[in-house]
Design a protein around this motif. Structure first.
Motif, PDB file in Angstrom:
ATOM      1  N   ALA A 138     -57.237  -4.901  70.446  1.00  0.00           N
ATOM      2  CA  ALA A 138     -57.363  -5.569  69.147  1.00  0.00           C
ATOM      3  C   ALA A 138     -58.153  -4.711  68.170  1.00  0.00           C
ATOM      4  CB  ALA A 138     -58.055  -6.914  69.337  1.00  0.00           C
ATOM      5  N   THR A 139     -58.809  -3.702  68.697  1.00  0.00           N
ATOM      6  CA  THR A 139     -59.599  -2.817  67.853  1.00  0.00           C
ATOM      7  C   THR A 139     -58.721  -2.072  66.842  1.00  0.00           C
ATOM      8  OG1 THR A 139     -61.536  -1.388  68.077  1.00  0.00           O
ATOM      9  CG2 THR A 139     -59.604  -0.688  69.239  1.00  0.00           C
ATOM     10  N   VAL A 140     -57.398  -2.000  67.089  1.00  0.00           N
ATOM     11  CA  VAL A 140     -56.519  -1.311  66.123  1.00  0.00           C
ATOM     12  C   VAL A 140     -56.445  -2.067  64.789  1.00  0.00           C
ATOM     13  CG1 VAL A 140     -55.070  -0.125  67.841  1.00  0.00           C
ATOM     14  CG2 VAL A 140     -54.376  -2.387  67.000  1.00  0.00           C
ATOM     15  N   PHE A 191     -57.484  -8.655  73.634  1.00  0.00           N
ATOM     16  CA  PHE A 191     -58.669  -9.129  72.918  1.00  0.00           C
ATOM     17  C   PHE A 191     -59.885  -8.913  73.840  1.00  0.00           C
ATOM     18  CE2 PHE A 191     -57.454 -10.481  68.659  1.00  0.00           C
ATOM     19  CZ  PHE A 191     -56.148 -10.025  68.706  1.00  0.00           C
ATOM     20  N   ASN A 192     -60.622  -9.928  74.255  1.00  0.00           N
ATOM     21  CA  ASN A 192     -61.854  -9.628  74.993  1.00  0.00           C
ATOM     22  C   ASN A 192     -61.764 -10.081  76.453  1.00  0.00           C
ATOM     23  OD1 ASN A 192     -62.498  -9.688  72.056  1.00  0.00           O
ATOM     24  ND2 ASN A 192     -64.493  -9.055  72.794  1.00  0.00           N
ATOM     25  N   PRO A 193     -61.367  -9.181  77.355  1.00  0.00           N
ATOM     26  CA  PRO A 193     -61.246  -9.554  78.768  1.00  0.00           C
ATOM     27  C   PRO A 193     -62.610  -9.657  79.447  1.00  0.00           C
ATOM     28  CG  PRO A 193     -60.581  -7.257  78.456  1.00  0.00           C
ATOM     29  CD  PRO A 193     -60.900  -7.793  77.102  1.00  0.00           C
ATOM     30  N   PRO A 215     -70.913  -8.414  80.229  1.00  0.00           N
ATOM     31  CA  PRO A 215     -71.821  -7.748  81.176  1.00  0.00           C
ATOM     32  C   PRO A 215     -73.285  -7.856  80.739  1.00  0.00           C
ATOM     33  CG  PRO A 215     -70.154  -6.195  80.359  1.00  0.00           C
ATOM     34  CD  PRO A 215     -69.876  -7.511  79.717  1.00  0.00           C
ATOM     35  N   ALA A 216     -73.508  -7.924  79.418  1.00  0.00           N
ATOM     36  CA  ALA A 216     -74.891  -8.054  78.928  1.00  0.00           C
ATOM     37  C   ALA A 216     -75.454  -9.439  79.284  1.00  0.00           C
ATOM     38  CB  ALA A 216     -74.932  -7.809  77.417  1.00  0.00           C
ATOM     39  N   ILE A 217     -74.630 -10.484  79.199  1.00  0.00           N
ATOM     40  CA  ILE A 217     -75.073 -11.834  79.591  1.00  0.00           C
ATOM     41  C   ILE A 217     -75.404 -11.845  81.087  1.00  0.00           C
ATOM     42  CG2 ILE A 217     -74.243 -14.206  79.997  1.00  0.00           C
ATOM     43  CD1 ILE A 217     -72.780 -14.071  77.331  1.00  0.00           C
ATOM     44  N   LEU A 227     -81.480 -10.985  76.310  1.00  0.00           N
ATOM     45  CA  LEU A 227     -80.254 -10.505  75.666  1.00  0.00           C
ATOM     46  C   LEU A 227     -80.472 -10.514  74.160  1.00  0.00           C
ATOM     47  CD1 LEU A 227     -77.001 -10.184  75.755  1.00  0.00           C
ATOM     48  CD2 LEU A 227     -76.994 -12.647  75.404  1.00  0.00           C
ATOM     49  N   LYS A 228     -79.997  -9.493  73.489  1.00  0.00           N
ATOM     50  CA  LYS A 228     -80.061  -9.504  72.025  1.00  0.00           C
ATOM     51  C   LYS A 228     -78.739 -10.030  71.483  1.00  0.00           C
ATOM     52  CE  LYS A 228     -83.321  -5.678  71.282  1.00  0.00           C
ATOM     53  NZ  LYS A 228     -84.478  -6.549  71.315  1.00  0.00           N
ATOM     54  N   VAL A 229     -78.819 -11.112  70.735  1.00  0.00           N
ATOM     55  CA  VAL A 229     -77.614 -11.652  70.084  1.00  0.00           C
ATOM     56  C   VAL A 229     -77.580 -11.084  68.671  1.00  0.00           C
ATOM     57  CG1 VAL A 229     -76.458 -13.728  69.238  1.00  0.00           C
ATOM     58  CG2 VAL A 229     -77.568 -13.739  71.489  1.00  0.00           C
ATOM     59  N   SER A 281     -67.786 -18.727  70.043  1.00  0.00           N
ATOM     60  CA  SER A 281     -68.935 -18.002  69.479  1.00  0.00           C
ATOM     61  C   SER A 281     -69.788 -17.430  70.609  1.00  0.00           C
ATOM     62  CB  SER A 281     -69.771 -18.932  68.607  1.00  0.00           C
ATOM     63  OG  SER A 281     -70.546 -19.792  69.440  1.00  0.00           O
ATOM     64  N   VAL A 282     -70.638 -16.464  70.253  1.00  0.00           N
ATOM     65  CA  VAL A 282     -71.532 -15.856  71.255  1.00  0.00           C
ATOM     66  C   VAL A 282     -72.412 -16.942  71.883  1.00  0.00           C
ATOM     67  CG1 VAL A 282     -73.429 -14.216  71.584  1.00  0.00           C
ATOM     68  CG2 VAL A 282     -71.519 -13.609  70.101  1.00  0.00           C
ATOM     69  N   ILE A 283     -72.917 -17.850  71.055  1.00  0.00           N
ATOM     70  CA  ILE A 283     -73.783 -18.923  71.591  1.00  0.00           C
ATOM     71  C   ILE A 283     -72.984 -19.837  72.527  1.00  0.00           C
ATOM     72  CG2 ILE A 283     -75.032 -21.039  70.900  1.00  0.00           C
ATOM     73  CD1 ILE A 283     -76.659 -18.462  70.552  1.00  0.00           C
ATOM     74  N   ARG A 304     -77.592  -8.007  62.708  1.00  0.00           N
ATOM     75  CA  ARG A 304     -76.166  -7.771  62.961  1.00  0.00           C
ATOM     76  C   ARG A 304     -75.947  -6.362  63.496  1.00  0.00           C
ATOM     77  NH1 ARG A 304     -72.678 -10.080  57.813  1.00  0.00           N
ATOM     78  NH2 ARG A 304     -73.428 -12.227  57.887  1.00  0.00           N
ATOM     79  N   ARG A 305     -74.980  -6.191  64.402  1.00  0.00           N
ATOM     80  CA  ARG A 305     -74.644  -4.863  64.916  1.00  0.00           C
ATOM     81  C   ARG A 305     -73.727  -4.173  63.909  1.00  0.00           C
ATOM     82  NH1 ARG A 305     -71.534  -4.612  70.666  1.00  0.00           N
ATOM     83  NH2 ARG A 305     -69.866  -5.518  69.411  1.00  0.00           N
ATOM     84  N   GLU A 306     -74.031  -2.901  63.656  1.00  0.00           N
ATOM     85  CA  GLU A 306     -73.231  -2.165  62.678  1.00  0.00           C
ATOM     86  C   GLU A 306     -71.768  -2.100  63.143  1.00  0.00           C
ATOM     87  OE1 GLU A 306     -73.290   2.112  60.569  1.00  0.00           O
ATOM     88  OE2 GLU A 306     -75.153   1.536  61.588  1.00  0.00           O
TER      89      GLU A 306
END
Ligand code: NAD
Ligand code: WQD
Length: 350
Positions: A138-140, A191-193, A215-217, A227-229, A281-283, A304-306
């Protein structure tokens, strides 16, 4: 069609797809350089079958090597032919996938992802194998303001990793223009596996500190490091970003469905989004993980992450209508299976 070459088959998605292929009775040839994986994943696949009293050892062959070397790919095609199991089709996962690293080492990404794919496609042509399923992303789509991304959404990758995926898509598109060549090609934009096989014996085994959320969770649940959200000021219901998470076993299944579709239909280029079509959502992901596993995930909000986008969710209607299939596994199953993998293999395959 019986014999499939899986590039990158010891990796996260590749190993789960090898499991699905073997379950359907395919012979599987794996090529992997092990740059981001361990060949132990294949031993664990054998173990899953052994537990069901099934011996698949003569159906799974591993070749350690690099798709940047065309002679090596040719060698695998020739070996398969000698063994009277000529390779009928390829599922192509091999590549590098770290977005941030791709910004620092773009040439490495072009060499592995584009040049490697070019070699593979050339070798396929030389060995008269014209069926391929390619791992795109999906990054395309890059930044898009669309709520749901359809396959027709404008393609505008925003990092070298995404550019290499789009370049391979274009190469595949170009070779299908020659009708005499009879290529059968599926481009799957994942998308996000997340998650792992339900046995917890195979899973995601990142060599470096995980940058992706799941993996971060798992890491925070296990180590209790916070964890940094990234961002709680996005224009979403709880201020955190929305993604379309899909169970890796569903993703593996989508490769089988695509392969079968190509086999049964005329030469063509098929492009499909592979997602559940549901924004989480992340939460919500963190809370679901905590609830189903009865474990806390300490976290704090950060800036926010760049390069992040607010929302990436698939319009998966084409997937449903063409393959007559859609992902079935729930977010809860993704969280349970991923945590099981961590608990059974705290250090991954080491
Ligand atoms: P992974 O790193 O676990 O698997 C990729 C495999 O390819 C690894 O086993 C690695 O050792 C191998 N490899 C890399 N370069 C190689 C080369 N030159 N020659 C031979 N082997 C090589 O990653 P994954 O998550 O399983 O991703 C598989 C594919 O799916 C990749 O192409 C990735 O870009 C794509 N993808 C992944 C995601 C995701 O979120 N995981 C999303 C969209 C697309
Ligand atoms: C998801 C959400 C983060 C980590 C990436 C690649 C993409 C594709 C999938 C291969 C975002 C947030 C993350 C963390 C967080 N891979 N997050 N804390 O960004 O959708 O896509 O993986 O093709 O190319 O770019 O996935 O898992 O990195 O992030 O808050 O420690 O989780 O900000 O909102 P993303 P992700």
């Amino acid at each position: 069609m019986k014999n499939i070459l899986v590039t990158g088959g010891t990796g996260f998605i590749g190993s789960h797809t090898c499991f699905s292929l073997l379950s359907e009775g395919y012979n599987v040839y794996v090529i992997d350089s092990l740059v981001n994986s361990s060949k132990k994943s294949l031993l664990y696949i054998e173990e899953i079958f052994r537990r069901k009293d099934i011996d698949i050892s003569n159906k799974l062959r591993f070749f350690e090597g690099d798709i940047r070397k065309k002679d090596f790919i040719n060698y695998i095609f020739k070996t398969a032919l000698k063994e009277k199991k000529p390779i009928d089709g390829v599922i192509h996962f091999a590549g590098l996938k770290d977005v941030a690293e791709s910004v620092i080492k773009p040439l490495n990404y072009w060499e592995n992802n584009f040049f490697g794919s070019y070699n593979l496609i050339k070798s396929m042509k030389e060995n008269n194998c014209k069926t391929i399923v390619f791992s795109s992303s999906a990054t395309v789509y890059g930044f898009s303001s669309d709520n749901l991304l359809s396959e027709d959404t404008q393609l505008k990758p925003i990092n070298p990793y995404g550019s290499t995926k789009l370049a391979v898509e274009k190469l595949l598109n170009d070779i299908t223009q020659d009708a005499n060549e009879n290529w059968k090609i599926a481009i799957l934009r994942y998308f996000n596996p997340i998650g792992s096989h339900e046995s917890g014996l195979i899973g995601e085994n990142p060599f470096q500190k995980p940058n992706n959320i799941f993996p971060a969770i798992i890491n925070s649940a296990y180590t209790k490091e916070k964890l940094k959200v990234f961002g709680n000021d996005w224009p979403t219901k709880d201020g955190t970003c929305i993604r379309d998470y899909i169970h890796v076993m569903d993703l593996a299944e989508s490769h089988l469905k695509s392969l079968n579709y190509l086999i049964e239909n005329d030469p063509q280029l098929l492009i499909l989004n592979i997602g559940k079509g549901r924004g989480i959502s992340v939460i919500e992901l963190i809370k679901t993980f905590e609830n189903v596993n009865n474990i806390s995930v300490p976290f704090e909000f950060d800036k926010r992450r760049e390069g992040d986008v607010c929302q990436l969710v698939a319009d998966n209607s084409k997937l449903k209508s063409i393959l007559n299939w859609s992902p079935t596994k729930s977010l809860e199953e993704m969280c349970i299976d991923g945590w099981k993998w961590k608990n059974l293999n705290p250090k991954g395959y080491l």
